[in-house]
Design a protein around this motif. Structure first.
Motif, PDB file in Angstrom:
ATOM      1  N   THR A 144       1.063  -0.827  -0.408  1.00 27.94           N
ATOM      2  CA  THR A 144       0.053  -0.145   0.146  1.00 27.94           C
ATOM      3  C   THR A 144       0.518   1.618  -0.157  1.00 27.94           C
ATOM      4  O   THR A 144       0.393   2.103   0.334  1.00 27.94           O
ATOM      5  N   ASP A 145       1.829   0.959  -0.761  1.00 25.60           N
ATOM      6  CA  ASP A 145       3.388   2.018  -0.009  1.00 25.60           C
ATOM      7  C   ASP A 145       3.541   2.431  -1.251  1.00 25.60           C
ATOM      8  O   ASP A 145       4.273   0.944  -2.271  1.00 25.60           O
ATOM      9  N   THR A 146       4.902   3.386  -1.872  1.00 28.36           N
ATOM     10  CA  THR A 146       5.354   3.238  -3.730  1.00 28.36           C
ATOM     11  C   THR A 146       6.937   2.941  -2.504  1.00 28.36           C
ATOM     12  O   THR A 146       7.933   2.661  -3.427  1.00 28.36           O
ATOM     13  N   HIS A 147       7.004   2.527  -0.984  1.00 27.05           N
ATOM     14  CA  HIS A 147       8.707   2.624  -1.074  1.00 27.05           C
ATOM     15  C   HIS A 147       8.997   1.169  -0.459  1.00 27.05           C
ATOM     16  O   HIS A 147       7.845   0.409  -0.157  1.00 27.05           O
ATOM     17  N   TRP A 148      10.313   1.028   0.114  1.00 26.40           N
ATOM     18  CA  TRP A 148      10.825  -0.628   0.024  1.00 26.40           C
ATOM     19  C   TRP A 148      10.521  -0.991   1.664  1.00 26.40           C
ATOM     20  O   TRP A 148      10.476  -0.110   2.498  1.00 26.40           O
ATOM     21  N   THR A 149       9.956  -1.802   1.684  1.00 24.05           N
ATOM     22  CA  THR A 149      10.070  -2.573   2.998  1.00 24.05           C
ATOM     23  C   THR A 149      11.252  -2.493   3.492  1.00 24.05           C
ATOM     24  O   THR A 149      12.456  -1.793   3.937  1.00 24.05           O
ATOM     25  N   ASN A 150      11.486  -2.832   5.860  1.00 23.95           N
ATOM     26  CA  ASN A 150      12.354  -3.007   6.048  1.00 23.95           C
ATOM     27  C   ASN A 150      13.415  -3.566   5.551  1.00 23.95           C
ATOM     28  O   ASN A 150      14.954  -3.742   5.318  1.00 23.95           O
ATOM     29  N   GLU A 151      12.912  -4.625   5.110  1.00 19.74           N
ATOM     30  CA  GLU A 151      13.395  -5.470   4.494  1.00 19.74           C
ATOM     31  C   GLU A 151      14.181  -5.843   3.123  1.00 19.74           C
ATOM     32  O   GLU A 151      15.559  -5.889   3.022  1.00 19.74           O
ATOM     33  N   ASP A 185       8.847  -7.906  13.718  1.00 19.09           N
ATOM     34  CA  ASP A 185       7.476  -7.342  14.671  1.00 19.09           C
ATOM     35  C   ASP A 185       6.747  -6.799  13.693  1.00 19.09           C
ATOM     36  O   ASP A 185       7.110  -6.878  12.344  1.00 19.09           O
ATOM     37  N   ASN A 186       5.430  -7.458  13.753  1.00 15.17           N
ATOM     38  CA  ASN A 186       4.733  -7.544  12.747  1.00 15.17           C
ATOM     39  C   ASN A 186       3.723  -7.013  13.113  1.00 15.17           C
ATOM     40  O   ASN A 186       2.756  -7.177  13.737  1.00 15.17           O
ATOM     41  N   VAL A 187       3.455  -5.844  12.300  1.00 10.29           N
ATOM     42  CA  VAL A 187       2.251  -4.665  12.275  1.00 10.29           C
ATOM     43  C   VAL A 187       1.881  -4.015  11.408  1.00 10.29           C
ATOM     44  O   VAL A 187       1.809  -3.856  10.241  1.00 10.29           O
ATOM     45  N   PRO A 188       0.171  -3.758  11.652  1.00  6.55           N
ATOM     46  CA  PRO A 188      -0.431  -2.757  10.881  1.00  6.55           C
ATOM     47  C   PRO A 188      -0.310  -1.748  10.183  1.00  6.55           C
ATOM     48  O   PRO A 188       0.245  -0.973  10.629  1.00  6.55           O
ATOM     49  N   PHE A 189      -0.392  -1.442   9.124  1.00 12.38           N
ATOM     50  CA  PHE A 189       0.499  -0.264   8.018  1.00 12.38           C
ATOM     51  C   PHE A 189      -0.768   0.119   7.165  1.00 12.38           C
ATOM     52  O   PHE A 189      -1.178  -0.841   6.444  1.00 12.38           O
ATOM     53  N   SER A 190      -0.823   1.004   6.627  1.00 11.64           N
ATOM     54  CA  SER A 190      -1.273   1.913   5.836  1.00 11.64           C
ATOM     55  C   SER A 190      -0.324   2.893   5.082  1.00 11.64           C
ATOM     56  O   SER A 190      -0.172   3.687   5.951  1.00 11.64           O
ATOM     57  N   GLY A 191      -0.327   2.540   3.495  1.00  4.78           N
ATOM     58  CA  GLY A 191       0.877   3.836   2.909  1.00  4.78           C
ATOM     59  C   GLY A 191       0.200   4.647   2.651  1.00  4.78           C
ATOM     60  O   GLY A 191      -1.042   4.844   2.355  1.00  4.78           O
ATOM     61  N   ASP A 192       1.222   5.301   1.707  1.00  2.45           N
ATOM     62  CA  ASP A 192       1.511   6.788   1.240  1.00  2.45           C
ATOM     63  C   ASP A 192       0.122   6.311  -0.006  1.00  2.45           C
ATOM     64  O   ASP A 192      -0.700   7.334  -0.797  1.00  2.45           O
ATOM     65  N   LEU A 193       0.156   4.802  -0.970  1.00  2.00           N
ATOM     66  CA  LEU A 193      -0.733   5.547  -1.305  1.00  2.00           C
ATOM     67  C   LEU A 193      -2.528   4.820  -1.111  1.00  2.00           C
ATOM     68  O   LEU A 193      -3.512   4.919  -1.889  1.00  2.00           O
ATOM     69  N   ALA A 194      -2.571   4.169  -0.119  1.00  5.69           N
ATOM     70  CA  ALA A 194      -3.868   4.795   0.555  1.00  5.69           C
ATOM     71  C   ALA A 194      -4.223   6.270   0.412  1.00  5.69           C
ATOM     72  O   ALA A 194      -5.136   6.332   0.570  1.00  5.69           O
TER      73      ALA A 194
END
Length: 532
Positions: free
Chosen positions: A211-218, A251-260
Motif C-alpha cells: 500500500t506504499d511506494t517505498h521498500w520495506t525494512n527487509e 515484529d509484524n504490525v498493521p500499516f497503511s501507506g502513502d498509496l492508501a
C-alpha cells in the motif's frame, strides 16, 4: 398506503441530503486542511466593491462551498470506498489497484516509464553516465569513494500483480536501460543493480509495501547489504560486515501507506508488514550538524532541509548519504556500520561540495528511486574541473587541426575558404552555414575523447562539432553533434564527444554568421575511461 410511506421516506431523505450538508456548513468551524484529500482548502473569497469583483464572487464562493459543505470528507471517503470495493477501480488517478491487495503508483511518468516510453538515445545516456563519472572523479581527487544506488520503481519489480492489460504493454524502463549501459560501457561502473537483486529475492520476502511506494525494512536491508559488498572490496581493512539475522528481530504490525492516503482510504486499505528492530543498537539518535558544517551549505534552503548525523563509534569508516525518501529506510543500517554518517535528504550534489571537502568521508552514497533519477542535474563547475584535470593529464593526441593542416587534404567544405596564418587557420565564412570535414581515425576502438577548441569569432555565435560513429558508415547525422556558445573575440572551449564509439569523420562548424574566424587550434585527446 405503502406507496405514500415510500414516497414520504424518499422525500425526507432527499431533503436531508440537501439540508444537512448546508446546515453543517453554516454551524461547523472552518477547516484549513482536508483530512480526506490531504490538501489545503479554499478560503472565503474577499468581496470587492467593483463590478468585476462582484461578478467573480459567485464562482469563488461556489469553490469555497464545495470545499466546506457538511460531511464532505466522509462523503469523499464513502465514494472512494464504493469505487474501490464495488467497482474495483482506484479512486485516485495516480494509483492502480492490482492483484492480491497490491497498489501501484503511476504519477511522475512512472507508468510511461514502465511502458518503455522514457528511453534515452546513445548520446543522452552517455551524457547521463558522465554526470556520475564526474562526481566519482571529482571525489577521487580528494580521496573519497563514490557509489550510486538507483532504486527500481515498485511497478517494475512486482509487475506480476499488475492488471493483465498493463503487464502486456511492458517495455524497457529507464532504470533497466541505465544499468545495461553502465555494465556495457566503461565510463561509469560504480553503481548497484538492485533490480536484478530484487528479482532474485522477491519471492523469499516482501521487499516493497503493498500500500506504499517505498521498500520495506527487509527490502532496504537487502539493498544495504549489497552496498556493504562494495565497501568490503574498497576497504578490506575496515572488515565491514553485512547486517546478519542474529542482529535484529522482526515484529509484524498493521500499516497503511502513502498509496492508501492518495486514495483517501488509509483507514480502509492496509496490510501487515514486518518491522526490523536492531537488538543492541550501537548508534544513538540523529544529531544536527555542527554550526561550522552547516555554514558550508551555500544555500540557506539546503541548511533548512536539516542534514543530520549519526553512527557507531566502534566502526572505522565515515560516509555521507545523499538520498530521497528511500534513504530513510536505510538509516538504521548505516548507523550500525559506519563510525559517522551524514544524511543529506534532497540536497543537490553541487551544494554539498564544500561540506564533502571539509568532512572528507571515506565514501559518498547517492540513493535515488528510479522515478527521480532523471531529475538529477549535472554540475557545470564540477564537470569543468574534471575535464580540465583529465585533459591536462592526457598526452594521447588523436587529432589536431591548426595552421599545419594540409588544405588540399580537406575534401569536403561548404561556404568556407581556408587559409593558414601565423596564429592558426583562417576560416572565411560566406554564409550562415560554413563547415569543413576532416578524417578521424583513432588507433583504438572504444576510447573516450575530450576536445579543446581555441577560436576567435567575428560575432557572438554558436560553434558546432559533428562526428560519425562506427555505425554511421561515414554519414554525418544531425543528432551527433556538440554545440557551444562563443563570444565575439577569443574563446576556449573544452567538451566531451558524447558517444562511446566516435570514428570516421569530424565536421567543424565555426559559427552561424559570415565573416572571418581564426581557428587557432582544435585538439582531440583520448582520456582514461575509468578512475585511475
Amino acid at each position: 398506503m405503502g406507496n405514500r410511506i415510500y414516497s414520504a421516506v424518499l422525500s425526507t431523505l432527499f431533503l436531508l441530503v440537501l439540508i444537512v450538508p448546508l446546515g453543517l456548513f453554516l454551524v461547523s468551524p472552518r477547516k484549513e486542511i482536508s483530512t480526506a484529500e490531504k490538501r489545503k482548502l479554499a478560503t472565503f473569497p474577499k468581496v470587492k466593491g467593483n463590478l468585476q469583483g462582484m461578478l467573480a464572487f459567485p464562482k469563488q464562493f461556489d469553490i469555497f462551498y464545495q470545499d466546506h459543505f457538511g460531511l464532505r470528507d466522509s462523503l469523499i471517503r464513502a465514494s472512494n470506498a464504493i469505487s474501490l470495493n464495488v467497482l474495483h477501480l482506484s479512486p485516485s488517478p495516480v494509483v492502480i489497484k492490482g492483484k492480491e491487495g497490491w497498489f501501484f503508483y503511476t504519477g511522475e511518468s512512472v507508468i510511461d516509464d514502465y511502458y518503455g516510453q522514457r528511453q534515452a538515445d546513445a548520446i543522452s545516456m552517455d551524457e547521463y553516465l558522465a554526470l556520475f563519472a564526474d562526481r566519482r572523479d571529482w571525489l577521487s581527487r580528494i580521496g573519497v569513494r563514490y557509489l550510486f544506488i538507483p532504486v527500481p520503481n515498485k511497478i517494475t519489480v512486482y509487475d506480476a500483480y499488475l492488471p493483465n492489460r498493463i503487464q502486456r504493454s511492458r517495455g524497457l524502463s529507464f532504470y533497466e536501460e541505465f544499468i545495461a549501459a553502465a555494465n556495457k560501457e566503461v565510463t561509469f561502473h560504480d553503481t548497484v543493480n538492485l533490480y536484478a537483486l530484487f528479482k532474485r529475492h522477491k519471492e523469499e520476502r516482501q521487499l516493497y509495501f503493498k500500500t506504499d511506494t517505498h521498500w520495506t525494512n527487509e527490502g532496504a536491508m537487502l539493498a544495504f547489504n549489497q552496498m556493504i559488498a562494495y565497501c568490503k572490496q574498497w576497504f578490506p581493512e575496515a572488515q565491514m560486515r553485512a547486517i546478519s539475522k542474529d542482529e535484529f528481530s522482526i515484529d509484524n504490525v498493521p500499516f497503511s501507506g502513502d498509496l492508501a492516503r492518495l486514495m483517501h482510504l488509509e483507514k480502509e486499505v492496509g496490510e501487515t508488514v514486518p518491522v526490523v528492530h536492531i537488538k543492541q543498537p550501537c548508534a544513538g539518535t540523529d544529531q544536527p550538524l555542527s554550526a561550522q558544517e552547516l555554514a558550508l551549505l551555500p544555500d540557506r534552503k539546503a541548511a533548512a532541509k536539516a542534514p543530520s548525523t549519526n553512527g557507531c563509534p566502534q566502526q572505522k569508516l565515515t560516509a555521507l548519504v545523499i538520498h530521497d525518501s528511500f534513504g530513510n529506510g536505510l538509516r538504521r543500517y548505516f548507523n550500525e556500520r559506519f563510525k559517522r554518517v551524514i544524511y543529506s535528504p534532497n540536497v543537490p550534489f553541487d551544494q554539498l561540495k564544500q561540506l564533502i571537502s571539509h568532512v572528507k568521508p571515506d565514501i559518498v552514497f547517492d540513493v535515488w528511486v528510479a522515478r527521480n533519477m532523471q531529475r538529477i542535474a549535472p554540475d557545470p563547475q564540477l564537470t569543468a574541473a574534471v575535464l580540465e584535470a583529465q585533459y591536462a593529464a592526457s598526452d594521447k593526441v588523436r587529432l589536431r587541426v591548426d595552421n599545419s593542416l594540409d588544405i588540399n587534404s580537406v575534401s569536403l567544405r561548404h561556404d568556407l575558404r581556408l587559409q593558414p596564418s601565423t596564429d592558426g587557420l583562417l576560416l572565411q565564412a560566406t554564409s550562415s552555414d560554413p563547415y569543413f570535414v576532416v578524417p578521424f581515425t583513432p588507433p583504438a576502438d572504444g576510447e573516450r575523447y575530450l576536445v579543446e577548441v581555441n577560436v576567435d569569432a567575428p560575432q557572438d555565435t554558436d560553434f558546432a562539432l559533428y562526428f560519425t560513429t562506427a555505425d554511421d558508415q561515414g554519414t554525418i547525422r544531425p543528432q551527433h553533434r556538440v554545440e557551444q556558445n562563443v563570444r565575439k573575440g577569443a574563446n576556449r572551449l573544452l567538451f566531451r564527444l558524447p558517444h562511446p564509439h566516435v570514428k570516421g569523420l569530424i565536421r567543424i562548424d565555426p559559427g552561424t554568421t559570415t565573416g572571418t574566424y581564426l581557428l587557432r587550434s582544435l585538439t582531440i585527446k583520448a582520456v582514461p575511461t575509468t578512475k585511475q
